[in-house]
Design a protein around this motif. Structure first.
Motif, short mmCIF file in Angstrom:
data_model
loop_
_atom_site.label_atom_id
_atom_site.label_comp_id
_atom_site.label_asym_id
_atom_site.label_seq_id
_atom_site.Cartn_x
_atom_site.Cartn_y
_atom_site.Cartn_z
N SER A 119 -91.66 -35.50 24.42
CA SER A 119 -91.72 -36.57 23.44
C SER A 119 -92.75 -36.22 22.38
CB SER A 119 -92.09 -37.90 24.12
OG SER A 119 -93.41 -37.82 24.68
N GLY A 120 -92.69 -36.92 21.24
CA GLY A 120 -93.63 -36.63 20.17
C GLY A 120 -93.81 -37.80 19.23
N ARG A 121 -94.78 -37.64 18.35
CA ARG A 121 -95.04 -38.67 17.35
C ARG A 121 -94.04 -38.60 16.20
NH1 ARG A 121 -100.81 -37.11 18.37
NH2 ARG A 121 -101.48 -38.55 20.01
N ASP A 122 -93.07 -37.69 16.30
CA ASP A 122 -91.96 -37.66 15.35
C ASP A 122 -90.83 -38.60 15.78
OD1 ASP A 122 -91.31 -36.22 17.57
OD2 ASP A 122 -90.79 -34.38 16.52
N LYS A 123 -91.11 -39.44 16.80
CA LYS A 123 -90.20 -40.50 17.25
C LYS A 123 -88.93 -39.97 17.90
CE LYS A 123 -91.80 -43.38 13.39
NZ LYS A 123 -91.42 -44.19 12.21
N VAL A 124 -89.04 -38.83 18.57
CA VAL A 124 -87.88 -38.25 19.25
C VAL A 124 -88.25 -37.83 20.66
CG1 VAL A 124 -86.91 -37.43 17.08
CG2 VAL A 124 -88.27 -35.87 18.49
N ILE A 125 -87.20 -37.73 21.49
CA ILE A 125 -87.28 -37.11 22.81
C ILE A 125 -86.34 -35.92 22.79
CG2 ILE A 125 -86.86 -37.36 25.28
CD1 ILE A 125 -87.37 -40.36 24.95
N ASN A 126 -86.86 -34.74 23.06
CA ASN A 126 -86.04 -33.53 23.12
C ASN A 126 -85.75 -33.18 24.58
OD1 ASN A 126 -85.81 -33.03 20.34
ND2 ASN A 126 -87.83 -32.07 20.29
N LEU A 127 -84.50 -32.84 24.85
CA LEU A 127 -84.06 -32.50 26.21
C LEU A 127 -83.74 -31.02 26.30
CD1 LEU A 127 -81.67 -35.49 27.00
CD2 LEU A 127 -84.06 -35.22 27.70
N ILE A 164 -83.05 -37.07 21.12
CA ILE A 164 -82.83 -38.51 21.18
C ILE A 164 -83.78 -39.17 20.20
CG2 ILE A 164 -82.86 -40.57 22.64
CD1 ILE A 164 -82.32 -38.78 25.03
N LEU A 165 -83.24 -39.85 19.20
CA LEU A 165 -84.06 -40.51 18.19
C LEU A 165 -84.42 -41.92 18.65
CD1 LEU A 165 -85.31 -40.51 15.35
CD2 LEU A 165 -83.11 -41.33 14.48
N MET A 166 -85.74 -42.22 18.64
CA MET A 166 -86.21 -43.53 19.07
C MET A 166 -86.52 -44.45 17.89
SD MET A 166 -85.82 -43.06 22.19
CE MET A 166 -86.41 -44.65 22.75
N LYS A 167 -86.22 -44.03 16.68
CA LYS A 167 -86.27 -44.82 15.45
C LYS A 167 -87.69 -45.25 15.08
CE LYS A 167 -81.52 -46.46 15.90
NZ LYS A 167 -80.62 -47.63 16.01
N THR A 168 -88.22 -46.32 15.67
CA THR A 168 -89.48 -46.90 15.18
C THR A 168 -90.69 -46.55 16.02
OG1 THR A 168 -89.09 -48.93 16.45
CG2 THR A 168 -88.24 -48.85 14.18
N ASP A 169 -90.50 -45.97 17.17
CA ASP A 169 -91.60 -45.78 18.11
C ASP A 169 -92.11 -44.35 18.10
OD1 ASP A 169 -93.41 -46.59 19.96
OD2 ASP A 169 -91.98 -47.11 21.52
N GLU A 170 -93.38 -44.16 17.73
CA GLU A 170 -94.03 -42.85 17.88
C GLU A 170 -94.42 -42.68 19.34
OE1 GLU A 170 -97.24 -42.40 15.18
OE2 GLU A 170 -96.02 -42.75 13.38
N LEU A 171 -93.71 -41.83 20.05
CA LEU A 171 -93.82 -41.78 21.50
C LEU A 171 -95.11 -41.09 21.95
CD1 LEU A 171 -90.13 -40.87 22.34
CD2 LEU A 171 -91.21 -43.11 22.50
N GLU A 172 -95.73 -41.67 22.96
CA GLU A 172 -96.94 -41.10 23.55
C GLU A 172 -96.73 -40.69 25.00
OE1 GLU A 172 -99.86 -40.45 22.17
OE2 GLU A 172 -99.32 -41.23 20.19
N GLY A 211 -92.55 -44.72 26.19
CA GLY A 211 -93.37 -45.73 25.51
C GLY A 211 -94.23 -45.09 24.46
N GLY A 212 -94.73 -45.92 23.53
CA GLY A 212 -95.55 -45.37 22.46
C GLY A 212 -96.18 -46.43 21.59
#
Length: 376
Positions: A119-127, A164-172, A211-212
């Motif tokens: 996960s990253g602060r680019d609001k995505v999850i890479n698999l 996977i784009l999480m749109k508004t959440d910068e994931l932590e 979460g983020g």
């Protein structure tokens, strides 16, 4: 800034602001490997065993040739280092901002495959799919678009498969909760507008928590098939009424999800939460009187007679471990917490709640990272 023990408790990996990943032999007390491929601060290190170690019962866990190290850095890269060849074997550059967390899913029911998520602060999850080099095939759908470089010197083969784009959440924080193999065709339950997925015999399904910055806990269902096709659905989303989710960790021995937040609270959720939409309340909450929670680790229960040190490490996400931890062992679960101080706090789970049992002040400055060996 980051550290982790392997499943045997014999080697330790660290990452720091000097941009170097180091591996130490704990028993002998010296550095065995040094990797200098990152160009910025290293914030995450994770051990990844080979697929062959998951599919056999051999005693090769201590063989460094069977272990990779995954590291993430402020240079936005995810890198894989192989201990056997002492070289970098993979480098992925899918993230557009700093990666914040890495989680690995594996299961005895799917011994030929592991799934890696970042996960990253680019609001995505890479698999990423992790497969054995002996069974790896070159027909990956990502081969033409994958922005990674590969050197053929690793026991595992890594393939980027989906963003996977999480749109508004910068994931932590992210954490895999379960990984199971589908044996029948069925439709996934989802709150999204996309069509339900149809699971085939060649699919695996994972449950992922994320979460983020928005202060919400998201439960995501991921279906991955052997032809590198990925479908995902945001099943549930829960507001934690805080500014930031800092850390998520699944605890298999008590089947609970641990979540830390920026207001220094620690929440515990049971598996009922991601199985039943109506059950959204946390089981327990530790009030925010511990200052900022910088890191924490769940120390496995002490082994009872008849168990070995590798029993906890062999526990899979689907619960199919070779030796089952008894109910009485759950009472021995201990959590070590480091806050914005020099103290290391040990909190013991007893009678349905965590109680601070001991604080140790052995450092001369603020503790930044901790980890535990598999036998505690």
């Amino acid at each position: 800034l980051a550290m982790e023990c392997d499943t045997t408790g014999s080697i330790l990996a660290t990452g720091s602001s000097d941009r170097i990943v180091r591996v130490f032999d704990i028993a002998r007390g010296y550095c065995t490997h040094t990797f200098r491929n990152h160009s910025d601060i290293i914030s995450i290190v994770r051990f990844i065993p080979s697929i062959s170690m998951n599919s056999t019962n051999s005693d090769s866990d201590s063989d460094a040739n069977n272990i990779d190290i995954c590291s993430a850095s402020d240079d936005k890269s995810i890198q894989i280092h192989n201990l056997g060849s002492n070289t970098q074997s993979e480098a992925f550059y899918e993230h557009m901002a700093t990666p914040t967390c890495i989680s690995l899913a594996s299961s005895a029911s799917v011994p030929e495959l592991q799934l890696l998520a970042s996960s990253g602060r680019d609001k995505v999850i890479n698999l990423y799919a992790v497969q054995s080099s002996s069974t790896f095939t070159s027909n990956s759908s990502s081969s033409s678009k994958n922005k990674s470089k590969h050197m053929d010197n690793s026991v595992n083969k890594y393939t980027f498969i989906k963003t996977i784009l999480m749109k508004t959440d910068e994931l932590e924080a992210i954490s895999f909760i379960s990984m199971t193999k589908n044996t029948t065709n069925s439709s996934s339950k989802s709150k999204s507008n996309s069509k339900p997925s149809t699971k085939s015999d060649n699919c695996v399904e994972c449950i992922l928590a994320a979460g983020g910055s928005c202060g919400t806990l998201k439960i995501i269902s991921i279906v991955y098939s052997t032809n590198d096709c990925v479908e995902y659905h945001l099943n549930y989303e829960y507001s934690l009424h805080t500014l930031l989710v800092q850390q998520i960790q699944y605890i298999p021995s008590i089947d609970e999800l641990l979540v830390t937040t920026a207001d220094s609270n620690i929440y515990f959720y049971t598996s009922v939460m991601w199985m039943d939409e109506a059950s959204q309340d946390c089981v327990r909450e530790l009030a925010g009187n511990l200052d900022d929670v910088l890191d924490l680790v769940v120390i496995p229960p002490l082994m009872t007679e008849g168990h070995t040190n590798s029993d906890v490490a062999d526990m899979d996400m689907d619960g199919t471990n070779t030796d089952t931890i008894t109910d009485t062992d759950t009472e021995g679960v201990t959590m070590a917490v480091v806050t914005n101080s020099k103290a290391l706090r040990f909190m013991n789970y007893s009678d349905g709640s965590y109680i601070t049992k001991q604080s140790i002040c052995s450092h001369e400055d603020v503790i930044l990272a901790i980890d535990s060996s598999v036998d505690g």
